[in-house]
Design an enzyme around this catalytic site. Structure first.
Site, PDB file in Angstrom:
ATOM      1  N   TRP A 165       0.796  -1.220   0.000  1.00 17.39           N
ATOM      2  CA  TRP A 165       0.000   0.000   0.000  1.00 17.39           C
ATOM      3  C   TRP A 165       0.827   1.269   0.000  1.00 17.39           C
ATOM      4  O   TRP A 165       0.291   2.365  -0.131  1.00 17.39           O
ATOM      5  CB  TRP A 165      -0.911   0.018   1.238  1.00 17.39           C
ATOM      6  CG  TRP A 165      -0.202  -0.455   2.478  1.00 17.39           C
ATOM      7  CD1 TRP A 165      -0.254  -1.713   3.009  1.00 17.39           C
ATOM      8  CD2 TRP A 165       0.713   0.282   3.302  1.00 17.39           C
ATOM      9  NE1 TRP A 165       0.573  -1.804   4.114  1.00 17.39           N
ATOM     10  CE2 TRP A 165       1.181  -0.590   4.311  1.00 17.39           C
ATOM     11  CE3 TRP A 165       1.205   1.595   3.285  1.00 17.39           C
ATOM     12  CZ2 TRP A 165       2.097  -0.204   5.285  1.00 17.39           C
ATOM     13  CZ3 TRP A 165       2.120   1.981   4.257  1.00 17.39           C
ATOM     14  CH2 TRP A 165       2.553   1.083   5.238  1.00 17.39           C
ATOM     15  N   LYS A 189      -3.385  -8.036  -7.447  1.00 19.63           N
ATOM     16  CA  LYS A 189      -4.055  -8.005  -6.142  1.00 19.63           C
ATOM     17  C   LYS A 189      -3.446  -6.866  -5.343  1.00 19.63           C
ATOM     18  O   LYS A 189      -2.338  -6.956  -4.849  1.00 19.63           O
ATOM     19  CB  LYS A 189      -3.886  -9.324  -5.397  1.00 19.63           C
ATOM     20  CG  LYS A 189      -5.059  -9.572  -4.508  1.00 19.63           C
ATOM     21  CD  LYS A 189      -4.927  -9.624  -3.017  1.00 19.63           C
ATOM     22  CE  LYS A 189      -3.892  -9.206  -2.123  1.00 19.63           C
ATOM     23  NZ  LYS A 189      -4.306  -8.084  -1.235  1.00 19.63           N
ATOM     24  N   SER A 243       6.481  -7.539   2.294  1.00 23.64           N
ATOM     25  CA  SER A 243       7.390  -7.877   3.391  1.00 23.64           C
ATOM     26  C   SER A 243       8.153  -9.174   3.100  1.00 23.64           C
ATOM     27  O   SER A 243       7.693 -10.027   2.335  1.00 23.64           O
ATOM     28  CB  SER A 243       6.590  -8.031   4.679  1.00 23.64           C
ATOM     29  OG  SER A 243       5.632  -9.060   4.512  1.00 23.64           O
ATOM     30  N   TYR A 253       4.175 -21.235  -1.859  1.00 23.19           N
ATOM     31  CA  TYR A 253       3.005 -21.448  -2.730  1.00 23.19           C
ATOM     32  C   TYR A 253       3.460 -22.011  -4.083  1.00 23.19           C
ATOM     33  O   TYR A 253       2.819 -22.905  -4.641  1.00 23.19           O
ATOM     34  CB  TYR A 253       2.263 -20.138  -3.005  1.00 23.19           C
ATOM     35  CG  TYR A 253       1.708 -19.402  -1.801  1.00 23.19           C
ATOM     36  CD1 TYR A 253       1.319 -20.073  -0.641  1.00 23.19           C
ATOM     37  CD2 TYR A 253       1.553 -18.015  -1.843  1.00 23.19           C
ATOM     38  CE1 TYR A 253       0.804 -19.367   0.446  1.00 23.19           C
ATOM     39  CE2 TYR A 253       1.031 -17.310  -0.760  1.00 23.19           C
ATOM     40  CZ  TYR A 253       0.672 -17.996   0.380  1.00 23.19           C
ATOM     41  OH  TYR A 253       0.169 -17.296   1.445  1.00 23.19           O
ATOM     42  N   GLU A 265      10.355  -8.435  -4.364  1.00 18.68           N
ATOM     43  CA  GLU A 265      10.908  -7.141  -3.931  1.00 18.68           C
ATOM     44  C   GLU A 265      10.484  -6.957  -2.486  1.00 18.68           C
ATOM     45  O   GLU A 265       9.295  -6.730  -2.212  1.00 18.68           O
ATOM     46  CB  GLU A 265      10.300  -5.995  -4.765  1.00 18.68           C
ATOM     47  CG  GLU A 265      10.640  -6.027  -6.233  1.00 18.68           C
ATOM     48  CD  GLU A 265      12.010  -5.466  -6.530  1.00 18.68           C
ATOM     49  OE1 GLU A 265      12.713  -5.056  -5.583  1.00 18.68           O
ATOM     50  OE2 GLU A 265      12.375  -5.451  -7.704  1.00 18.68           O
ATOM     51  N   CYS A 300      10.351   1.029   1.485  1.00 14.47           N
ATOM     52  CA  CYS A 300      11.231  -0.133   1.584  1.00 14.47           C
ATOM     53  C   CYS A 300      12.692   0.295   1.578  1.00 14.47           C
ATOM     54  O   CYS A 300      13.534  -0.313   2.213  1.00 14.47           O
ATOM     55  CB  CYS A 300      10.969  -1.074   0.429  1.00 14.47           C
ATOM     56  SG  CYS A 300      11.075  -0.236  -1.161  1.00 14.47           S
ATOM     57  N   GLU A 394      13.172  -3.898  10.220  1.00 14.03           N
ATOM     58  CA  GLU A 394      12.476  -2.887   9.422  1.00 14.03           C
ATOM     59  C   GLU A 394      11.281  -2.367  10.225  1.00 14.03           C
ATOM     60  O   GLU A 394      10.449  -3.152  10.674  1.00 14.03           O
ATOM     61  CB  GLU A 394      11.987  -3.491   8.103  1.00 14.03           C
ATOM     62  CG  GLU A 394      11.361  -2.437   7.215  1.00 14.03           C
ATOM     63  CD  GLU A 394      10.827  -3.014   5.915  1.00 14.03           C
ATOM     64  OE1 GLU A 394      10.117  -4.028   5.968  1.00 14.03           O
ATOM     65  OE2 GLU A 394      11.114  -2.419   4.863  1.00 14.03           O
TER      66      GLU A 394
HETATM   67  P1  NAD Z   1       2.754  -7.240   3.193  1.00 11.64           P
HETATM   68  O1  NAD Z   1       3.816  -8.215   2.837  1.00 11.64           O
HETATM   69  O2  NAD Z   1       2.041  -7.408   4.466  1.00 11.64           O
HETATM   70  O3  NAD Z   1       1.633  -7.192   2.061  1.00 11.64           O
HETATM   71  C1  NAD Z   1       1.952  -7.037   0.703  1.00 11.64           C
HETATM   72  C2  NAD Z   1       0.885  -7.705  -0.134  1.00 11.64           C
HETATM   73  O4  NAD Z   1       0.888  -9.107   0.156  1.00 11.64           O
HETATM   74  C3  NAD Z   1      -0.533  -7.205   0.143  1.00 11.64           C
HETATM   75  O5  NAD Z   1      -1.245  -7.143  -1.080  1.00 11.64           O
HETATM   76  C4  NAD Z   1      -1.100  -8.293   1.034  1.00 11.64           C
HETATM   77  O6  NAD Z   1      -2.505  -8.418   0.917  1.00 11.64           O
HETATM   78  C5  NAD Z   1      -0.425  -9.532   0.484  1.00 11.64           C
HETATM   79  N1  NAD Z   1      -0.333 -10.613   1.482  1.00 11.64           N
HETATM   80  C6  NAD Z   1      -0.268 -10.503   2.837  1.00 11.64           C
HETATM   81  N2  NAD Z   1      -0.211 -11.730   3.401  1.00 11.64           N
HETATM   82  C7  NAD Z   1      -0.256 -12.623   2.390  1.00 11.64           C
HETATM   83  C8  NAD Z   1      -0.235 -14.051   2.354  1.00 11.64           C
HETATM   84  N3  NAD Z   1      -0.157 -14.790   3.459  1.00 11.64           N
HETATM   85  N4  NAD Z   1      -0.286 -14.641   1.128  1.00 11.64           N
HETATM   86  C9  NAD Z   1      -0.361 -13.905   0.005  1.00 11.64           C
HETATM   87  N5  NAD Z   1      -0.398 -12.570  -0.014  1.00 11.64           N
HETATM   88  C10 NAD Z   1      -0.333 -11.923   1.171  1.00 11.64           C
HETATM   89  O7  NAD Z   1       3.443  -5.812   3.078  1.00 11.64           O
HETATM   90  P2  NAD Z   1       2.806  -4.377   3.336  1.00 11.64           P
HETATM   91  O8  NAD Z   1       2.616  -4.193   4.805  1.00 11.64           O
HETATM   92  O9  NAD Z   1       1.645  -4.165   2.427  1.00 11.64           O
HETATM   93  O10 NAD Z   1       3.997  -3.454   2.797  1.00 11.64           O
HETATM   94  C11 NAD Z   1       5.133  -3.210   3.553  1.00 11.64           C
HETATM   95  C12 NAD Z   1       6.283  -4.101   3.136  1.00 11.64           C
HETATM   96  O11 NAD Z   1       6.520  -3.995   1.733  1.00 11.64           O
HETATM   97  C13 NAD Z   1       7.573  -3.671   3.784  1.00 11.64           C
HETATM   98  O12 NAD Z   1       8.274  -4.797   4.241  1.00 11.64           O
HETATM   99  C14 NAD Z   1       8.333  -3.002   2.660  1.00 11.64           C
HETATM  100  O13 NAD Z   1       9.711  -2.992   2.805  1.00 11.64           O
HETATM  101  C15 NAD Z   1       7.906  -3.800   1.482  1.00 11.64           C
HETATM  102  N6  NAD Z   1       8.129  -3.046   0.222  1.00 11.64           N
HETATM  103  C16 NAD Z   1       9.165  -3.421  -0.607  1.00 11.64           C
HETATM  104  C17 NAD Z   1       9.417  -2.706  -1.768  1.00 11.64           C
HETATM  105  C18 NAD Z   1      10.557  -3.082  -2.701  1.00 11.64           C
HETATM  106  O14 NAD Z   1      10.541  -2.646  -3.854  1.00 11.64           O
HETATM  107  N7  NAD Z   1      11.523  -3.869  -2.274  1.00 11.64           N
HETATM  108  C19 NAD Z   1       8.611  -1.627  -2.104  1.00 11.64           C
HETATM  109  C20 NAD Z   1       7.570  -1.264  -1.250  1.00 11.64           C
HETATM  110  C21 NAD Z   1       7.341  -1.996  -0.082  1.00 11.64           C
END
Ligand code: NAD
Length: 490
Positions: A165, A189, A243, A253, A265, A300, A394
């Site tokens: 998000w 998604k 994350s 998966y 990423e 990130c 983080e």
């Molecule tokens: P998150 O991993 O909680 O969620 C990311 C996405 O994964 C969401 O769409 C979520 O619905 C989905 N998701 C959550 N649990 C899941 C599961 N069990 N199975 C499948 N899909 C699932 O991350 P967040 O809180 O939305 O974003 C923050 C994280 O994203 C931070 O760790 C940040 O560093 C990382 N991030 C990385 C980059 C990059 O380019 N490296 C860029 C932006 C954010």
């Protein structure tokens, strides 16, 4: 840059009627349940969005499969795909204010950044990959006199994209644009917190003439809709930003289903090294502060570990603390706001837990550390030790950990002392030092005398547990293509 006044942004926000269905096969679809989208700025519910079960994910993947297997998209001349993507970018430009508003409302980004930075990135990304679409060349290696070899790039098929998000449109575009440019079809998604901007983007794609099924959006919880995409046998490639913990799930998966290719990423804990010979110490301090407070630290690649040479630490830190205390924190719809709220009260509580842990472990609080309603103050800790959680985990919030060092080797050792490897920076006037440090740092990007700079031509991604594969640049096209060899006896 927008010059829409505060009152007008608020009036427009009140009048918005967002799309709330899934976008499947070129049309909006409801069901089976709905989830509220809550605006971080005031806690109000701004929409109830359809939430997918596995049936909706199956429907979206089937639509993308049909569009890939029998539809026109992969069979178009690349120049025709380019034209469609450019039309899409033009419509995004037309609706720039609406999209910026949706981003600001759903995840709390200041409207000035949503309009100026996020939307510029989205439009730029769509146009860049549109232009790249018809400039890819295949290979014909020199074979024997009696044969002809062709090495061609084939689109991989159906791409599942699961995104966070914090930059809901940019993170999505970095996957959608190169995937579509190569002729793949996509099921996106978005994060539960930020579906509204993605749904508007999908509606504009259909208006631009993307054939049905080429770009689909399913909303829903990660554990249901994200997981269903990750396990789906009809998905050929899964591109994920989020994350590190959820990244691990996607590898599982894939292993448990069709061995789809997974691109990750992930998170970061990026070091920002300031040496005493930085060309401009004030600029280094200002950039360090900007880097960690921009987007409320929900980045990130945020420079969340400042490594500063002891001889200049006081000067640099005083300036960062002054900046933290003068930052305009408030309503993201106010164009003067520099930092908005965190994405949710649950996330705010997580960040506060990190702040309490940092205090308890002996780090010294120099600025912030508290909340005022929905707003967390820009926070700075010094006297941080490498083993403390504030130096290792983080936080994804506006919390800076400052560590001091005495020599360059120590700085590099500290910088690399992390499980992450997304980004890093070094500030120095010495060219050799810049190159030596850049070589020694294990990170996907190293900035010298700047932070978060770049354009679409350079790849972005991590090493170690920050993931693998690269978004942006021509290299991103590799993620969505397979190489095919055709050997012809003449
Ligand atoms: P998150 O991993 O909680 O969620 C990311 C996405 O994964 C969401 O769409 C979520 O619905 C989905 N998701 C959550 N649990 C899941 C599961 N069990 N199975 C499948 N899909 C699932 O991350 P967040 O809180 O939305 O974003 C923050 C994280 O994203 C931070 O760790 C940040 O560093 C990382 N991030 C990385 C980059 C990059 O380019 N490296 C860029 C932006 C954010």
């Amino acid at each position: 840059m927008t010059d829409v006044p505060y009152e007008d942004w608020r009036a427009r926000a009140a009048g918005l009627v967002p799309h709330t269905g899934h976008h499947i096969d070129g049309a909006f679809q409801d069901g089976p349940e709905t989830t509220p989208v809550v605006a971080p700025r005031d806690g109000r519910t701004i929409a109830h969005v359809a939430s997918a079960g596995t049936a909706q994910v199956d429907g979206a993947v089937a639509a993308a499969r049909r569009a890939f297997d029998t539809g026109p998209w992969p069979r178009l001349a690349p120049a025709e795909r380019k034209a469609a993507l450019l039309r899409w970018a033009d419509l995004v430009e037309r609706d720039r204010e609406t999209l910026a508003l949706l981003v600001s409302l759903e995840m709390g980004k200041p409207i000035t950044d949503a309009y100026g930075i996020e939307l510029r990135a989205l439009i730029g990304c769509l146009r860049w990959y549109a232009e790249a679409a018809d400039k890819q060349l295949d290979e014909s290696p020199r074979g024997s006199a009696s044969s002809l070899a062709l090495v061609t790039r084939e689109p991989v098929g159906v791409v599942g994209a699961v995104v966070p998000w914090n930059f809901p449109l940019t993170m999505a575009a970095w996957k959608i644009a190169p995937a579509l440019a190569t002729g793949c079809t996509v099921v996106l998604k978005p994060a539960e917190e930020s579906p509204l901007s993605a749904l508007h983007l999908a509606a504009l794609g259909t208006e631009a003439g993307l054939p049905p099924g080429v770009f689909n959006v399913v909303n829903g919880p990660g554990e249901v809709a994200g997981r269903a995409l990750g396990e789906h046998p009809g998905v050929d490639v899964l591109a994920f930003t989020g994350s590190t913990e959820v990244g691990r799930h996607f590898l599982r998966y894939a292993a448990a289903s069709n061995l789809k290719r997974v691109w990750l990423e992930l998170g970061g804990k990026s070091p920002n090294i300031i040496l005493p010979d930085a060309p401009d110490l004030d600029a280094a301090a200002d950039t360090a502060a900007w880097g960690i407070f921009f987007n409320a630290g929900e980045m990130c690649s945020a420079p969340s570990r400042l490594l500063v040479h002891r001889s200049v630490a006081d000067r640099v830190l005083d300036r960062i603390v002054a900046r933290a205390e003068s930052l305009r924190v408030g309503d993201p719809l106010d164009p003067a706001t520099e930092m908005g709220p965190l994405v949710s009260t649950a996330h705010q509580a997580r960040v506060m837990e990190h702040i309490e842990a940092a205090r308890a472990s002996g780090a010294r609080l120099r600025a912030g550390g508290g909340v005022d309603g929905r707003f967390l103050a820009p926070t700075v800790f010094d006297q941080v030790k490498p083993e403390m959680r504030v130096a290792r985990e983080e936080i994804f919030g506006p919390v800076l950990a400052v560590l001091e060092f005495d020599d360059l080797d120590e700085a590099v050792t500290l910088a690399n002392d992390t499980e992450y490897g997304l980004a890093a920076a070094v500030w120095t006037s010495d060219l050799s030092t810049a190159h030596r440090v850049s070589r020694a740092l294990r990170a996907g990007t190293v900035w010298v005398n700047c932070y978060e700079e770049g354009d679409m031509s350079v790849p972005f991604g991590g090493v170690k547990q920050s993931g693998h594969g690269r978004d942006k640049s021509l290299h991103a096209l590799d993620k969505y293509t397979d190489l095919k060899t055709t050997w012809i006896e003449l």
